[in-house]
Design an enzyme around this catalytic site. Sequence first.
Site, PDB file in Angstrom:
ATOM      1  N   THR A 196      63.422  62.554  71.426  1.00 37.43           N
ATOM      2  CA  THR A 196      63.763  61.427  71.004  1.00 37.43           C
ATOM      3  C   THR A 196      63.856  61.593  69.396  1.00 37.43           C
ATOM      4  OG1 THR A 196      63.119  59.078  70.405  1.00 37.43           O
ATOM      5  CG2 THR A 196      61.336  60.665  70.854  1.00 37.43           C
ATOM      6  N   ARG A 197      64.808  60.922  68.644  1.00 36.81           N
ATOM      7  CA  ARG A 197      64.617  60.667  67.160  1.00 36.81           C
ATOM      8  C   ARG A 197      64.493  59.397  66.635  1.00 36.81           C
ATOM      9  NH1 ARG A 197      69.366  58.535  65.507  1.00 36.81           N
ATOM     10  NH2 ARG A 197      71.058  58.153  67.059  1.00 36.81           N
ATOM     11  N   ASN A 198      63.964  58.529  67.509  1.00 37.57           N
ATOM     12  CA  ASN A 198      63.550  57.191  67.018  1.00 37.57           C
ATOM     13  C   ASN A 198      62.353  56.795  67.498  1.00 37.57           C
ATOM     14  OD1 ASN A 198      66.076  56.164  66.619  1.00 37.57           O
ATOM     15  ND2 ASN A 198      66.838  56.354  68.483  1.00 37.57           N
TER      16      ASN A 198
END
Length: 502
Positions: A196-198
């Site tokens: 994830t990057r969120n």
Amino acid sequence: MPSPHGGVLQDLVARDASKKAELLEIAQSGDLTSWSLTARQICDLELILNGGFSPLDGFLNQQDYQSVVEKSRLQNGLVWTIPITLDVDAEFASQLSPDQRIVLLQDNEFPLAILTVSDVYQPDKAVEAKKVFRGDPEHPAVKYLFEQAGEFYVGGSLEAIQLPVHYDYPGWRKTPAQLRLEFESKQWDRVVAFQTRNPMHRAHRELTVRAARSNNSKILIHPVVGLTKPGDIDHHTRVRVYQEIIKRYPNGMAQLSLLPLAMRMGGDREAVWHAIIRKNYGASHFIVGRDHAGPGKNSKGVDFYGPYDAQELVESYKNELDIEVVPFRMVTYLPDEDRYAPIDEIDTDKTRTLNISGTELRNRLRDGGEIPAWFSYPEVVKILRESNPSRPKQGFALVLSETLPAQLKTALLSTFLQYGGGRHYKVLEHGNNEEILALVPDFVRSGTGLILQNASSLKGTNVFKIGEESGSDIPLETEDKNILHIVQRVVLFLEDQGFFQF
């Protein structure tokens, strides 16, 4: 636990530990040419040195580079989908020759590795852009190629001195060797990795738990904290969120580790790359999301990648990768049952569902709207609100046209100060000093209301221009020089934008 890609974990730091002192002395002697690494190159180098990019033991030479671009494979036939290259400018490239050793520096100061040059070559960036990233000029990686990357690539093998220095979250930055050892000691032979990057919310927690249960595995929350998509939430905010989320898993089910990856937003090719990296870190399963690593819309307003391109490409390499693909199953909240369920198991014509999109979440954060407990945990919402204050707590910069009276700055400052509310206000006298103007975004992010004149080139979030010129955010009539009229127009504009609440 799967073997590393290529069969051996290329942990160059461990391999070269016995000669670290010798390498450091050579690097600091001043006898070798040095290259100060860019932010992306530091991320790439770290994952080469710690084995995350196994089987790579250096930056790609021309033959491997061309093979990866054209065939998604290294010259030896191993699957590898993203070219890992050391780009330099023409002037530096002209100083290099095969077998030359160069020192790679972090912040032009800390020696991280010594590279023995195999070749220096000029890539066909147009071919790389088209083959690897589908060629659209609006793709972030294509923009990087043509606007930031150097003209030449340097291939060669590396000798490790040390990993890049990080001053944040040292306990959460596990190398592949460290994670593999921890998994082995805890007898975690089946681990599903989540990329994830969120920020993560309740739905992410539910889908990862479901993935673990269906595959009888543990969970590795493995967020990217290197370079992500421009405009993403900063990694410090996200890590604080992950530290709260990890507490919500059953004890002994999940582990958090941070990945220093520079994403390319390369969609399907990037998903294969992500799977290889997670395999090197010891994961046996990898969740591949819908539109995985996609950067959004292209120059024609269409998604860069199809929603299932990534899942299909990773699945096509399944036998070679030795890692199981777990398709991302979107879950939705059922308010009448107070639970989450996979949306593909729900008859939405008969069952009421609730969801909050990313856009709606950003709007609620901006406007101070409610973010319900069914969507996210209170501790997570608190962190997001601290990093994304609502409009009344945000800063702004008002850029006055040079034709407006200087007295207007004083009038605006006095007017704003009478409203109170805790926001700091400042008239910024800059004298066209670029170093001072470069501080404007920092002032705005800190919640300051800035007033400045004669800075027409200034752009950014919450920067508004006042004047009679076309393109002004607060347009004025040429003949209107009445200061009170202008102040009123500005105040009403800021109220309409949510900065003031009367």
